[in-house]
Design a protein around this motif. Structure first.
Motif, short mmCIF file in Angstrom:
data_model
loop_
_atom_site.label_atom_id
_atom_site.label_comp_id
_atom_site.label_asym_id
_atom_site.label_seq_id
_atom_site.Cartn_x
_atom_site.Cartn_y
_atom_site.Cartn_z
N PHE A 50 -2.74 108.65 -33.33
CA PHE A 50 -2.39 108.27 -34.69
C PHE A 50 -3.61 107.73 -35.43
O PHE A 50 -4.35 106.91 -34.92
N GLY A 51 -3.84 108.22 -36.62
CA GLY A 51 -4.92 107.73 -37.47
C GLY A 51 -6.23 108.47 -37.35
O GLY A 51 -7.11 108.30 -38.19
N ILE A 52 -6.39 109.28 -36.32
CA ILE A 52 -7.66 110.00 -36.14
C ILE A 52 -7.89 110.96 -37.29
O ILE A 52 -9.00 111.04 -37.83
N ARG A 53 -6.88 111.68 -37.69
CA ARG A 53 -7.04 112.65 -38.79
C ARG A 53 -7.50 111.94 -40.07
O ARG A 53 -8.37 112.44 -40.76
N GLU A 54 -6.94 110.78 -40.35
CA GLU A 54 -7.34 110.03 -41.53
C GLU A 54 -8.80 109.57 -41.43
O GLU A 54 -9.54 109.61 -42.41
N LEU A 55 -9.20 109.17 -40.24
CA LEU A 55 -10.59 108.75 -40.04
C LEU A 55 -11.56 109.91 -40.26
O LEU A 55 -12.63 109.73 -40.85
N GLU A 56 -11.17 111.08 -39.79
CA GLU A 56 -12.03 112.26 -39.95
C GLU A 56 -12.19 112.62 -41.43
O GLU A 56 -13.27 112.99 -41.86
N ARG A 57 -11.13 112.49 -42.19
CA ARG A 57 -11.17 112.79 -43.62
C ARG A 57 -11.90 111.68 -44.38
O ARG A 57 -12.64 111.95 -45.32
N ASP A 58 -11.68 110.44 -43.98
CA ASP A 58 -12.32 109.31 -44.65
C ASP A 58 -13.83 109.32 -44.52
O ASP A 58 -14.53 108.73 -45.35
N TYR A 59 -14.34 109.98 -43.50
CA TYR A 59 -15.79 110.08 -43.34
C TYR A 59 -16.43 110.68 -44.59
O TYR A 59 -17.53 110.30 -44.98
N PHE A 60 -15.70 111.59 -45.24
CA PHE A 60 -16.19 112.23 -46.46
C PHE A 60 -15.61 111.60 -47.72
O PHE A 60 -16.29 111.52 -48.74
N LEU A 61 -14.37 111.15 -47.67
CA LEU A 61 -13.73 110.58 -48.85
C LEU A 61 -14.24 109.18 -49.18
O LEU A 61 -14.28 108.78 -50.34
N HIS A 62 -14.60 108.43 -48.15
CA HIS A 62 -15.09 107.06 -48.31
C HIS A 62 -16.33 106.88 -47.42
O HIS A 62 -16.29 106.17 -46.42
N PRO A 63 -17.42 107.57 -47.77
CA PRO A 63 -18.59 107.59 -46.89
C PRO A 63 -19.23 106.22 -46.69
O PRO A 63 -19.23 105.38 -47.59
N THR A 64 -19.76 106.06 -45.50
CA THR A 64 -20.49 104.85 -45.13
C THR A 64 -21.97 105.19 -45.04
O THR A 64 -22.39 106.33 -45.26
N GLU A 65 -22.75 104.22 -44.66
CA GLU A 65 -24.19 104.44 -44.49
C GLU A 65 -24.45 105.53 -43.45
O GLU A 65 -25.38 106.33 -43.59
N SER A 66 -23.61 105.60 -42.43
CA SER A 66 -23.74 106.62 -41.39
C SER A 66 -23.69 108.03 -41.99
O SER A 66 -24.49 108.90 -41.64
#
Length: 90
Positions: A50-66
């Motif tokens: 649960f939540g992995i799919r959201e994390l994968e999408r958030d990498y692009f939707l809410h980018p971090t310094e990484s």
């Protein structure tokens, strides 16, 4: 003297063939593939937690310094990558 916007420039063709650039491009490609997948299973066929799919999408939707570092190391403009992925994910 380096240009202050070096990280926003496309990598010259000669440098894009380096093993390091290829590695970072593969890392970014894997993140893109994960974010765009339709199925709720990983590459081995196991169900995603649960939540992995959201994390994968958030990498692009809410980018971090990484995200910005990976794009720069891959020789891509992070803002361009983000804009294109947001278009694809919406």
């Amino acid at each position: 003297m380096s240009h202050p916007d070096w990280h926003n420039r496309v990598t010259p063709l000669a440098l894009s063939r380096s093993p390091e650039i290829k590695l970072w491009r593969a890392v970014l490609a894997a993140a893109v593939e994960d974010a765009l997948r339709d199925k709720f299973v990983d590459y081995k066929g196991y169900p995603l937690t649960f939540g992995i799919r959201e994390l994968e999408r958030d990498y692009f939707l809410h980018p971090t310094e990484s995200f910005y570092l990976v794009c720069r190391y891959a020789g891509y403009d992070p803002e361009y990558v983000k804009r294109k992925m947001v278009e694809r994910l919406k």
